[in-house]
Motif scaffolding. Structure first.
Motif, mmCIF file in Angstrom:
data_model
loop_
_atom_site.group_PDB
_atom_site.id
_atom_site.type_symbol
_atom_site.label_atom_id
_atom_site.label_comp_id
_atom_site.label_asym_id
_atom_site.label_seq_id
_atom_site.Cartn_x
_atom_site.Cartn_y
_atom_site.Cartn_z
ATOM 1 N N THR A 172 -11.780 0.971 -4.784
ATOM 2 C CA THR A 172 -11.243 2.315 -4.519
ATOM 3 C C THR A 172 -11.807 2.973 -3.268
ATOM 4 O O THR A 172 -11.501 4.135 -2.997
ATOM 5 C CB THR A 172 -11.529 3.230 -5.727
ATOM 6 O OG1 THR A 172 -12.956 3.283 -5.960
ATOM 7 C CG2 THR A 172 -10.822 2.709 -6.975
ATOM 8 N N THR A 173 -12.627 2.257 -2.501
ATOM 9 C CA THR A 173 -13.254 2.838 -1.315
ATOM 10 C C THR A 173 -12.200 3.157 -0.256
ATOM 11 O O THR A 173 -11.568 2.255 0.307
ATOM 12 C CB THR A 173 -14.291 1.874 -0.723
ATOM 13 O OG1 THR A 173 -15.196 1.455 -1.746
ATOM 14 C CG2 THR A 173 -15.078 2.548 0.388
ATOM 15 N N GLN A 174 -11.996 4.411 0.020
ATOM 16 C CA GLN A 174 -10.982 4.834 0.991
ATOM 17 C C GLN A 174 -11.630 4.967 2.367
ATOM 18 O O GLN A 174 -12.049 6.046 2.775
ATOM 19 C CB GLN A 174 -10.339 6.151 0.547
ATOM 20 C CG GLN A 174 -9.557 6.026 -0.749
ATOM 21 C CD GLN A 174 -8.793 7.286 -1.099
ATOM 22 O OE1 GLN A 174 -9.145 8.374 -0.666
ATOM 23 N NE2 GLN A 174 -7.740 7.129 -1.890
ATOM 24 N N CYS A 175 -11.690 3.839 3.059
ATOM 25 C CA CYS A 175 -12.385 3.798 4.345
ATOM 26 C C CYS A 175 -11.554 3.149 5.447
ATOM 27 O O CYS A 175 -11.980 3.127 6.609
ATOM 28 C CB CYS A 175 -13.713 3.058 4.199
ATOM 29 S SG CYS A 175 -13.521 1.353 3.627
ATOM 30 N N THR A 187 -8.262 2.863 7.930
ATOM 31 C CA THR A 187 -7.317 3.753 8.588
ATOM 32 C C THR A 187 -5.896 3.210 8.452
ATOM 33 O O THR A 187 -5.608 2.089 8.882
ATOM 34 C CB THR A 187 -7.659 3.900 10.077
ATOM 35 O OG1 THR A 187 -9.003 4.364 10.213
ATOM 36 C CG2 THR A 187 -6.708 4.881 10.762
ATOM 37 N N GLU A 188 -5.023 4.014 7.857
ATOM 38 C CA GLU A 188 -3.613 3.651 7.742
ATOM 39 C C GLU A 188 -2.868 4.314 8.899
ATOM 40 O O GLU A 188 -2.749 5.544 8.953
ATOM 41 C CB GLU A 188 -3.066 4.119 6.399
ATOM 42 C CG GLU A 188 -1.553 4.064 6.243
ATOM 43 C CD GLU A 188 -0.960 2.738 6.671
ATOM 44 O OE1 GLU A 188 -0.018 2.763 7.474
ATOM 45 O OE2 GLU A 188 -1.449 1.674 6.211
ATOM 46 N N ASN A 192 -6.058 12.768 6.655
ATOM 47 C CA ASN A 192 -5.659 12.155 5.378
ATOM 48 C C ASN A 192 -5.107 10.743 5.574
ATOM 49 O O ASN A 192 -4.136 10.353 4.937
ATOM 50 C CB ASN A 192 -4.607 13.034 4.694
ATOM 51 C CG ASN A 192 -5.108 14.431 4.413
ATOM 52 O OD1 ASN A 192 -6.229 14.610 3.947
ATOM 53 N ND2 ASN A 192 -4.282 15.429 4.707
ATOM 54 N N LYS A 219 -7.080 7.857 5.471
ATOM 55 C CA LYS A 219 -7.995 6.829 4.977
ATOM 56 C C LYS A 219 -7.513 6.334 3.608
ATOM 57 O O LYS A 219 -7.242 7.137 2.700
ATOM 58 C CB LYS A 219 -9.420 7.369 4.863
ATOM 59 C CG LYS A 219 -10.042 7.774 6.201
ATOM 60 C CD LYS A 219 -10.190 6.573 7.131
ATOM 61 C CE LYS A 219 -10.871 6.971 8.443
ATOM 62 N NZ LYS A 219 -11.020 5.823 9.367
ATOM 63 N N VAL A 220 -7.416 5.014 3.464
ATOM 64 C CA VAL A 220 -6.916 4.411 2.224
ATOM 65 C C VAL A 220 -7.831 3.259 1.826
ATOM 66 O O VAL A 220 -8.674 2.803 2.608
ATOM 67 C CB VAL A 220 -5.467 3.897 2.404
ATOM 68 C CG1 VAL A 220 -4.518 5.047 2.739
ATOM 69 C CG2 VAL A 220 -5.405 2.814 3.486
ATOM 70 N N ASN A 221 -7.624 2.775 0.594
ATOM 71 C CA ASN A 221 -8.383 1.598 0.174
ATOM 72 C C ASN A 221 -7.666 0.332 0.658
ATOM 73 O O ASN A 221 -6.563 0.382 1.208
ATOM 74 C CB ASN A 221 -8.588 1.582 -1.344
ATOM 75 C CG ASN A 221 -7.263 1.555 -2.108
ATOM 76 O OD1 ASN A 221 -6.191 1.399 -1.531
ATOM 77 N ND2 ASN A 221 -7.342 1.699 -3.419
ATOM 78 N N THR A 247 -3.970 -0.443 -0.726
ATOM 79 C CA THR A 247 -2.910 0.350 -0.088
ATOM 80 C C THR A 247 -2.657 -0.130 1.333
ATOM 81 O O THR A 247 -1.506 -0.246 1.775
ATOM 82 C CB THR A 247 -3.291 1.833 -0.083
ATOM 83 O OG1 THR A 247 -3.479 2.282 -1.433
ATOM 84 C CG2 THR A 247 -2.223 2.680 0.584
#
Length: 392
Positions: free
Chosen positions: A46-49, A51-52, A59, A61-63, A66
């Motif tokens: 689940t680490t949202q680090c 870049t999408e 907003n 940053k995703v895991n 995703t």
């Protein structure tokens, strides 16, 4: 894939190993074969680090799950209907991404297909019971060749796509974040596995992360996430997957080995998965036998196209013959299991419920032992694999 050898820190000569899963047509791919627990640990982080690029800061940053799924959806080779399925059915999207990752790193080659009624001699049917849990995943999965096309479409979105780890780092240094998409990164890491191992992994080879190895699935998933963050996001600053006690930020988190007993506790197929794998194997064998019989009838009536490919016809006959041999082995295994229960010492008092449970366990173990041969076959044939193309 690089062919050169090198010496690890313990002095052992390490040679990159090919990964392709091999097995007879119809054999299911079990949890140990696909390393199910590793895939789950990787895609459930689940680490949202990461870049999408399609999202706006802050907003964006995703895991990893995703990030990877969005890369597939953005592929210029993904059909609109499949894109809608991935977006509307999260479970299907997850399974599609997990199987695509196995294609991405070369564990599955382009001969695999998910349709048991397939007649072509150039593809091999394999079910994946642990991932195909509903009708959507059983009926709407791409075959591996189509998945490879989708993956190549992801690299086509970058012009030109990075081809070496050094190129990815160079893009990152120039301010391009992420330096490339995760599909391109995994193609590159796999094609340059020797370099990646020498630069970042001390306890194992990079490719060991995807193989049955006496290292925990969670540790291997973390080591891969560490590598992806280092190359896609930041190679100099703090890495959220780094070991806090690490002395050098250059190396992946520790990958301590554990016992074979602990290894056997991972990737355990459920009875339902074993039963589904066995059922689809039986279905495929019957379909091949039926196809062979129909061809023989057409040949006897002179209906066979004289321009038909004889090699393809021979391949279908060979598949059917192997299927019958597998069928006989399964039947012999069932008989042997029954005989062993009949000749076992009988206690003075037998609880019917206990006896039934023991019989079920014995039959289940026999099925597991047989179906596990798909992984044994794969690892036994690693010494002489067909050529692997990760980019073409």
């Amino acid at each position: 894939m690089e062919k050169s050898d090198y010496k690890g820190q313990d002095g052992l000569v390490i040679t990159p190993r090919p990964l392709i899963i091999k097995g007879n047509d119809g054999e299911p791919l079990l949890r140990k074969t696909i390393q199910y627990d590793f895939l789950q640990a990787l895609f459930s982080d689940t680490t949202q680090c990461f870049t999408e690029p399609t999202l706006q800061a802050p907003n964006n940053k995703v895991n990893f799950s995703t990030l990877y799924r969005k890369a597939l959806i953005a592929s210029n080779k993904m059909t609109g209907s499949q894109r809608i399925k991935m977006e509307q059915f999260p479970e299907f999207g997850l399974v599609m991404a997990q199987v695509c990752l196995l294609v991405n790193i070369g564990r599955i080659n382009t001969t695999l297909a998910f349709y048991p009624d397939m007649r072509t001699a150039l593809r091999y049917y394999h079910s994946i019971p642990s991932l195909q849990r509903d009708e959507t995943t059983r009926q709407h999965m791409y075959d591996a060749a189509r998945m490879k096309t989708v993956l190549k479409g992801c690299t086509g979105n970058e012009s030109p796509p990075a081809s070496t780890p050094a190129e990815i780092l160079s893009r990152q240094a120039s301010g391009t974040i992420p330096a490339c998409n995760p599909v391109t990164a995994l193609f590159t890491f796999t094609a340059h596995s020797t370099t990646i191992t020498k630069d970042h992994y001390r306890e194992c080879e990079f490719m060991d992360l995807f193989l049955p190895t006496p290292i925990s699935s969670v540790a291997r998933a973390r080591a891969l996430l560490w590598l992806l963050y280092r190359y896609l996001e930041d190679s100099k600053g703090p890495n959220p997957f780094q070991d806090p006690a690490a002395k050098s930020p250059k190396y992946a988190p520790p990958l301590p080995r554990f016992s074979m007993e602990e290894m056997e506790q991972e990737n355990v197929d459920s009875p339902e998965e074993i039963e589904y794998g066995r059922k689809m194997l039986q279905y495929r064998i019957e379909f091949l036998n039926k196809t062979e019989a129909e061809y023989a009838q057409d040949a006897a009536k002179g209906k066979v196209d004289p321009n038909a490919n004889p090699r393809g016809q021979k391949a279908m006959k060979k598949k059917a013959a192997i299927g019958r041999a597998v069928q006989e082995e399964l039947a012999a295994m069932d008989t042997q299991s029954n005989l062993s229960r009949d000749t076992s010492p009988v206690p003075a008092v037998v609880d019917p419920a206990v006896a039934a449970a023991q019989a079920a366990v014995s039959a289940h173990n026999a099925q597991v032992n047989f179906l596990s041969q798909s992984e044994t076959n794969a690892r036994g044939l690693l010494a002489k694999p067909p050529a692997i193309s990760f980019i073409d």
